[in-house]
Scaffold this active site. Sequence first.
Site, PDB file in Angstrom:
ATOM      1  N   SER A 106       0.828  -1.294  -0.050  1.00 26.93           N
ATOM      2  CA  SER A 106       0.132   0.138   0.047  1.00 26.93           C
ATOM      3  C   SER A 106       0.795   1.331   0.099  1.00 26.93           C
ATOM      4  CB  SER A 106      -0.816  -0.006   1.298  1.00 26.93           C
ATOM      5  OG  SER A 106      -1.493   1.347   1.544  1.00 26.93           O
ATOM      6  N   HIS A 163      -1.347  -1.249  -4.175  1.00 28.98           N
ATOM      7  CA  HIS A 163      -2.676  -0.784  -3.610  1.00 28.98           C
ATOM      8  C   HIS A 163      -2.738   0.641  -3.311  1.00 28.98           C
ATOM      9  CE1 HIS A 163      -6.078  -1.761  -0.679  1.00 28.98           C
ATOM     10  NE2 HIS A 163      -5.571  -0.711   0.095  1.00 28.98           N
ATOM     11  N   ASP A 206      -4.902   3.805  -1.556  1.00 28.83           N
ATOM     12  CA  ASP A 206      -5.834   4.288  -0.787  1.00 28.83           C
ATOM     13  C   ASP A 206      -6.323   5.601  -1.085  1.00 28.83           C
ATOM     14  OD1 ASP A 206      -5.814   1.929   1.120  1.00 28.83           O
ATOM     15  OD2 ASP A 206      -3.883   2.396   1.500  1.00 28.83           O
ATOM     16  N   HIS A 223      -8.498   1.362  -3.683  1.00 28.45           N
ATOM     17  CA  HIS A 223      -9.366   1.238  -2.467  1.00 28.45           C
ATOM     18  C   HIS A 223     -10.207   2.651  -2.246  1.00 28.45           C
ATOM     19  CE1 HIS A 223      -9.668   0.305   2.207  1.00 28.45           C
ATOM     20  NE2 HIS A 223     -10.969   0.180   1.598  1.00 28.45           N
ATOM     21  N   MET A 283     -12.297   5.082  -0.094  1.00 26.45           N
ATOM     22  CA  MET A 283     -12.733   5.084   1.143  1.00 26.45           C
ATOM     23  C   MET A 283     -13.399   6.339   0.966  1.00 26.45           C
ATOM     24  SD  MET A 283      -9.755   3.611   3.477  1.00 26.45           S
ATOM     25  CE  MET A 283      -8.512   3.768   1.901  1.00 26.45           C
ATOM     26  N   MET A 309     -11.502  -5.116   5.936  1.00 28.92           N
ATOM     27  CA  MET A 309     -10.818  -3.945   6.759  1.00 28.92           C
ATOM     28  C   MET A 309     -10.415  -4.702   8.042  1.00 28.92           C
ATOM     29  SD  MET A 309      -9.963  -1.259   4.692  1.00 28.92           S
ATOM     30  CE  MET A 309      -9.142  -1.091   6.312  1.00 28.92           C
ATOM     31  N   ASP A 342      -6.848  -5.981   4.759  1.00 27.12           N
ATOM     32  CA  ASP A 342      -6.031  -4.667   4.684  1.00 27.12           C
ATOM     33  C   ASP A 342      -6.181  -4.165   6.055  1.00 27.12           C
ATOM     34  OD1 ASP A 342      -5.286  -2.237   4.048  1.00 27.12           O
ATOM     35  OD2 ASP A 342      -6.948  -1.672   2.662  1.00 27.12           O
ATOM     36  N   GLY A 371       1.259  -1.746   3.987  1.00 25.66           N
ATOM     37  CA  GLY A 371       1.731  -0.539   4.153  1.00 25.66           C
ATOM     38  C   GLY A 371       2.798  -0.279   4.802  1.00 25.66           C
TER      39      GLY A 371
HETATM   40  C1  DX5 Z   1      -5.842   2.106   5.901  1.00 27.16           C
HETATM   41  C2  DX5 Z   1      -5.675   1.615   4.742  1.00 27.16           C
HETATM   42  C3  DX5 Z   1      -4.554   0.723   4.365  1.00 27.16           C
HETATM   43  C4  DX5 Z   1      -3.477   1.033   4.882  1.00 27.16           C
HETATM   44  C5  DX5 Z   1      -2.782  -0.324   5.620  1.00 27.16           C
HETATM   45  O1  DX5 Z   1      -7.497   2.833   5.983  1.00 27.16           O
HETATM   46  O2  DX5 Z   1      -6.824   1.047   3.815  1.00 27.16           O
HETATM   47  O3  DX5 Z   1      -4.384   0.199   2.851  1.00 27.16           O
HETATM   48  O4  DX5 Z   1      -2.302   1.599   3.796  1.00 27.16           O
HETATM   49  O5  DX5 Z   1      -1.634   0.083   6.310  1.00 27.16           O
HETATM   50  P1  DX5 Z   1      -0.962  -0.645   7.298  1.00 27.16           P
HETATM   51  O6  DX5 Z   1      -0.470  -2.000   6.457  1.00 27.16           O
HETATM   52  O7  DX5 Z   1       0.329   0.036   7.845  1.00 27.16           O
HETATM   53  O8  DX5 Z   1      -2.056  -1.125   8.412  1.00 27.16           O
HETATM   54 ZN    ZN Z   2      -6.515  -0.054   1.737  1.00 23.36          ZN
END
Ligand code: DX5
Ligand code: ZN
Length: 220
Positions: free
Chosen positions: A7, A32, A34, A65, A67, A136, A174, A196
Amino acid sequence: MALIAPSLLSADFSRIGEAVRLAEEAGADLIHVDIMDGHFVPNLTLGPQLVAAVRKETRLPIDVHLMVENPRAFVPLFHEAGADWISLHVEATAHLHKDLSLIRSLGRRAGAALNPATPIGALEEVLGQLDYVLIMSVNPGWGGQSFIPSCRDKIRRLRDRIRAAGLTVPIEVDGGVKLDNAGDIIRDGCGIVVAGSAVYDAPDPAAAIRTLKDIARKAI
Ligand code: DX5
Ligand code: ZN
Protein backbone atom coordinates in the site's frame (compact mmCIF):
# COMPACT_ATOMS: atom_id res chain seq x y z
CA MET A 1 -0.65 -18.58 -3.37
CA ALA A 2 -1.69 -15.32 -1.72
CA LEU A 3 -0.93 -12.14 -3.63
CA ILE A 4 1.09 -9.33 -2.06
CA ALA A 5 -0.22 -5.79 -2.46
CA PRO A 6 2.02 -3.07 -1.01
CA SER A 7 0.00 0.00 0.00
CA LEU A 8 1.49 3.29 -1.16
CA LEU A 9 -0.10 5.08 1.81
CA SER A 10 3.08 4.53 3.82
CA ALA A 11 5.47 5.33 0.95
CA ASP A 12 7.41 8.58 0.62
CA PHE A 13 5.05 10.65 -1.56
CA SER A 14 7.93 12.74 -2.85
CA ARG A 15 9.43 9.57 -4.39
CA ILE A 16 6.31 7.66 -5.36
CA GLY A 17 7.71 6.38 -8.67
CA GLU A 18 10.65 4.83 -6.88
CA ALA A 19 8.30 3.17 -4.35
CA VAL A 20 6.26 1.64 -7.18
CA ARG A 21 9.26 0.39 -9.17
CA LEU A 22 10.83 -1.07 -6.06
CA ALA A 23 7.64 -2.99 -5.32
CA GLU A 24 7.44 -4.41 -8.83
CA GLU A 25 11.10 -5.44 -8.86
CA ALA A 26 10.73 -7.14 -5.46
CA GLY A 27 7.88 -9.31 -6.74
CA ALA A 28 4.73 -7.50 -5.60
CA ASP A 29 1.56 -8.66 -7.35
CA LEU A 30 -0.57 -5.51 -7.10
CA ILE A 31 -0.11 -1.88 -6.12
CA HIS A 32 -2.69 -0.85 -3.51
CA VAL A 33 -3.76 2.82 -3.60
CA ASP A 34 -5.90 4.25 -0.78
CA ILE A 35 -8.36 6.99 -1.70
CA MET A 36 -9.80 8.94 1.24
CA ASP A 37 -12.21 11.86 0.97
CA GLY A 38 -12.26 13.39 4.47
CA HIS A 39 -15.94 12.40 4.84
CA PHE A 40 -16.22 8.62 4.78
CA VAL A 41 -12.97 8.54 6.73
CA PRO A 42 -11.46 11.48 8.63
CA ASN A 43 -8.42 11.83 6.40
CA LEU A 44 -7.54 12.95 2.88
CA THR A 45 -5.13 11.19 0.58
CA LEU A 46 -4.84 10.76 -3.14
CA GLY A 47 -6.87 11.12 -6.31
CA PRO A 48 -7.06 9.99 -9.94
CA GLN A 49 -4.02 12.06 -10.97
CA LEU A 50 -1.82 10.06 -8.64
CA VAL A 51 -3.24 6.81 -10.01
CA ALA A 52 -2.48 8.01 -13.55
CA ALA A 53 1.08 8.79 -12.47
CA VAL A 54 1.47 5.34 -10.90
CA ARG A 55 0.07 3.82 -14.09
CA LYS A 56 3.07 5.18 -15.99
CA GLU A 57 5.51 3.56 -13.56
CA THR A 58 4.33 -0.05 -13.53
CA ARG A 59 2.71 -2.85 -15.47
CA LEU A 60 1.32 -4.34 -12.25
CA PRO A 61 -2.43 -4.11 -11.69
CA ILE A 62 -3.41 -1.06 -9.66
CA ASP A 63 -5.80 -1.87 -6.82
CA VAL A 64 -7.79 1.24 -5.90
CA HIS A 65 -9.47 1.16 -2.48
CA LEU A 66 -12.16 3.84 -2.40
CA MET A 67 -12.81 5.10 1.13
CA VAL A 68 -15.17 7.81 -0.07
CA GLU A 69 -18.81 8.75 0.15
CA ASN A 70 -20.79 8.41 -3.08
CA PRO A 71 -18.16 6.04 -4.55
CA ARG A 72 -20.13 5.53 -7.76
CA ALA A 73 -19.35 9.10 -8.83
CA PHE A 74 -15.61 8.40 -8.69
CA VAL A 75 -15.51 5.02 -10.41
CA PRO A 76 -15.26 6.43 -13.97
CA LEU A 77 -12.44 8.79 -12.93
CA PHE A 78 -10.33 5.96 -11.52
CA HIS A 79 -11.16 3.74 -14.47
CA GLU A 80 -9.87 6.44 -16.82
CA ALA A 81 -6.78 6.93 -14.65
CA GLY A 82 -5.85 3.28 -15.15
CA ALA A 83 -7.12 1.43 -12.09
CA ASP A 84 -7.49 -2.32 -12.69
CA TRP A 85 -9.20 -3.33 -9.47
CA ILE A 86 -11.70 -1.00 -7.77
CA SER A 87 -13.24 -1.64 -4.35
CA LEU A 88 -15.84 0.46 -2.62
CA HIS A 89 -17.25 0.30 0.87
CA VAL A 90 -20.67 -1.24 1.41
CA GLU A 91 -21.23 1.35 4.18
CA ALA A 92 -20.83 4.17 1.65
CA THR A 93 -23.46 3.16 -0.88
CA ALA A 94 -27.16 2.35 -0.91
CA HIS A 95 -26.80 0.70 -4.32
CA LEU A 96 -24.04 -1.85 -4.04
CA HIS A 97 -25.42 -4.10 -6.79
CA LYS A 98 -25.57 -1.19 -9.23
CA ASP A 99 -22.11 0.07 -8.32
CA LEU A 100 -20.44 -3.34 -8.70
CA SER A 101 -22.18 -3.73 -12.06
CA LEU A 102 -20.78 -0.36 -13.14
CA ILE A 103 -17.21 -1.38 -12.29
CA ARG A 104 -17.58 -4.67 -14.15
CA SER A 105 -19.20 -2.97 -17.14
CA LEU A 106 -16.02 -0.91 -17.45
CA GLY A 107 -13.97 -4.12 -17.61
CA ARG A 108 -12.45 -3.67 -14.16
CA ARG A 109 -12.41 -6.06 -11.21
CA ALA A 110 -15.10 -5.16 -8.69
CA GLY A 111 -14.53 -5.46 -4.95
CA ALA A 112 -16.67 -4.72 -1.91
CA ALA A 113 -14.95 -3.52 1.26
CA LEU A 114 -16.24 -4.07 4.80
CA ASN A 115 -15.32 -2.04 7.87
CA PRO A 116 -14.50 -4.07 10.99
CA ALA A 117 -18.01 -3.63 12.45
CA THR A 118 -19.87 -4.52 9.25
CA PRO A 119 -21.09 -8.13 9.19
CA ILE A 120 -20.22 -10.41 6.27
CA GLY A 121 -23.95 -10.90 5.73
CA ALA A 122 -23.95 -7.48 4.05
CA LEU A 123 -22.48 -9.26 1.00
CA GLU A 124 -24.97 -12.11 0.90
CA GLU A 125 -26.97 -10.90 -2.10
CA VAL A 126 -23.98 -9.84 -4.20
CA LEU A 127 -21.52 -12.70 -3.64
CA GLY A 128 -21.84 -13.78 -7.27
CA GLN A 129 -21.05 -10.27 -8.48
CA LEU A 130 -17.77 -9.91 -6.65
CA ASP A 131 -14.27 -10.31 -8.05
CA TYR A 132 -12.88 -9.92 -4.51
CA VAL A 133 -13.86 -8.86 -1.00
CA LEU A 134 -11.76 -6.43 1.05
CA ILE A 135 -11.90 -7.06 4.79
CA MET A 136 -10.70 -4.07 6.78
CA SER A 137 -8.76 -5.29 9.79
CA VAL A 138 -8.35 -1.78 11.19
CA ASN A 139 -10.78 1.13 11.11
CA PRO A 140 -9.87 2.86 7.85
CA GLY A 141 -8.16 6.22 7.79
CA TRP A 142 -4.50 5.70 8.56
CA GLY A 143 -1.66 3.31 7.99
CA GLY A 144 0.34 1.82 10.82
CA GLN A 145 -2.55 0.73 13.06
CA SER A 146 -2.76 -2.58 14.92
CA PHE A 147 -4.61 -5.56 13.46
CA ILE A 148 -7.98 -6.12 15.19
CA PRO A 149 -7.78 -9.76 16.40
CA SER A 150 -11.49 -10.57 15.94
CA CYS A 151 -11.05 -10.05 12.19
CA ARG A 152 -9.33 -13.43 11.93
CA ASP A 153 -12.57 -15.21 12.76
CA LYS A 154 -14.42 -12.94 10.34
CA ILE A 155 -12.03 -13.92 7.52
CA ARG A 156 -12.56 -17.63 8.28
CA ARG A 157 -16.35 -17.24 8.33
CA LEU A 158 -16.29 -15.36 5.03
CA ARG A 159 -14.01 -17.99 3.47
CA ASP A 160 -16.46 -20.70 4.57
CA ARG A 161 -19.45 -18.76 3.25
CA ILE A 162 -17.80 -18.24 -0.15
CA ARG A 163 -16.91 -21.94 -0.37
CA ALA A 164 -20.43 -22.98 0.65
CA ALA A 165 -21.77 -20.88 -2.21
CA GLY A 166 -19.48 -22.76 -4.60
CA LEU A 167 -17.53 -19.60 -5.38
CA THR A 168 -13.82 -18.75 -5.36
CA VAL A 169 -13.93 -15.03 -4.56
CA PRO A 170 -10.54 -14.03 -3.07
CA ILE A 171 -10.43 -12.21 0.25
CA GLU A 172 -8.16 -9.17 0.54
CA VAL A 173 -7.12 -8.23 4.08
CA ASP A 174 -6.16 -4.62 4.73
CA GLY A 175 -4.78 -3.10 7.91
CA GLY A 176 -2.21 -4.10 10.47
CA VAL A 177 -0.75 -6.96 8.43
CA LYS A 178 2.90 -7.44 9.37
CA LEU A 179 5.57 -10.03 8.77
CA ASP A 180 4.71 -11.73 12.06
CA ASN A 181 0.96 -12.20 11.47
CA ALA A 182 0.71 -12.54 7.67
CA GLY A 183 1.13 -16.34 7.72
CA ASP A 184 -1.78 -16.85 10.14
CA ILE A 185 -3.99 -14.46 8.19
CA ILE A 186 -3.24 -16.27 4.92
CA ARG A 187 -4.04 -19.62 6.52
CA ASP A 188 -7.35 -18.12 7.71
CA GLY A 189 -8.29 -17.53 4.06
CA CYS A 190 -6.68 -14.28 2.99
CA GLY A 191 -5.80 -14.39 -0.71
CA ILE A 192 -4.53 -10.82 -1.11
CA VAL A 193 -2.29 -9.31 1.57
CA VAL A 194 -2.23 -5.51 1.79
CA ALA A 195 0.84 -4.22 3.61
CA GLY A 196 1.63 -0.53 3.99
CA SER A 197 3.81 0.23 7.00
CA ALA A 198 5.18 -3.34 7.06
CA VAL A 199 6.73 -2.58 3.67
CA TYR A 200 7.46 1.11 3.40
CA ASP A 201 8.40 1.78 7.03
CA ALA A 202 10.82 -1.17 6.92
CA PRO A 203 14.52 -0.34 6.62
CA ASP A 204 14.57 -2.36 3.38
CA PRO A 205 11.12 -2.29 1.72
CA ALA A 206 12.16 -4.67 -1.08
CA ALA A 207 13.35 -7.23 1.48
CA ALA A 208 10.02 -6.89 3.33
CA ILE A 209 8.12 -7.66 0.11
CA ARG A 210 10.34 -10.66 -0.62
CA THR A 211 9.75 -11.93 2.93
CA LEU A 212 5.98 -11.54 2.53
CA LYS A 213 6.15 -13.49 -0.75
CA ASP A 214 8.08 -16.20 1.03
CA ILE A 215 5.52 -16.30 3.85
CA ALA A 216 2.75 -16.61 1.25
CA ARG A 217 4.59 -19.45 -0.49
CA LYS A 218 4.99 -21.37 2.76
CA ALA A 219 1.47 -20.71 4.07
CA ILE A 220 -0.28 -22.75 1.37
C1 DX5 B 1 -6.05 2.09 5.89
C2 DX5 B 1 -5.76 1.69 4.48
C3 DX5 B 1 -4.69 0.69 4.34
C4 DX5 B 1 -3.35 1.10 4.89
C5 DX5 B 1 -2.81 -0.11 5.59
O1 DX5 B 1 -7.22 2.81 5.99
O2 DX5 B 1 -6.90 1.18 3.81
O3 DX5 B 1 -4.53 0.21 3.00
O4 DX5 B 1 -2.41 1.53 3.94
O5 DX5 B 1 -1.66 0.26 6.26
P1 DX5 B 1 -0.94 -0.74 7.26
O6 DX5 B 1 -0.54 -1.94 6.44
O7 DX5 B 1 0.22 0.07 7.74
O8 DX5 B 1 -1.92 -1.08 8.33
ZN1 ZN C 1 -6.49 0.14 1.75
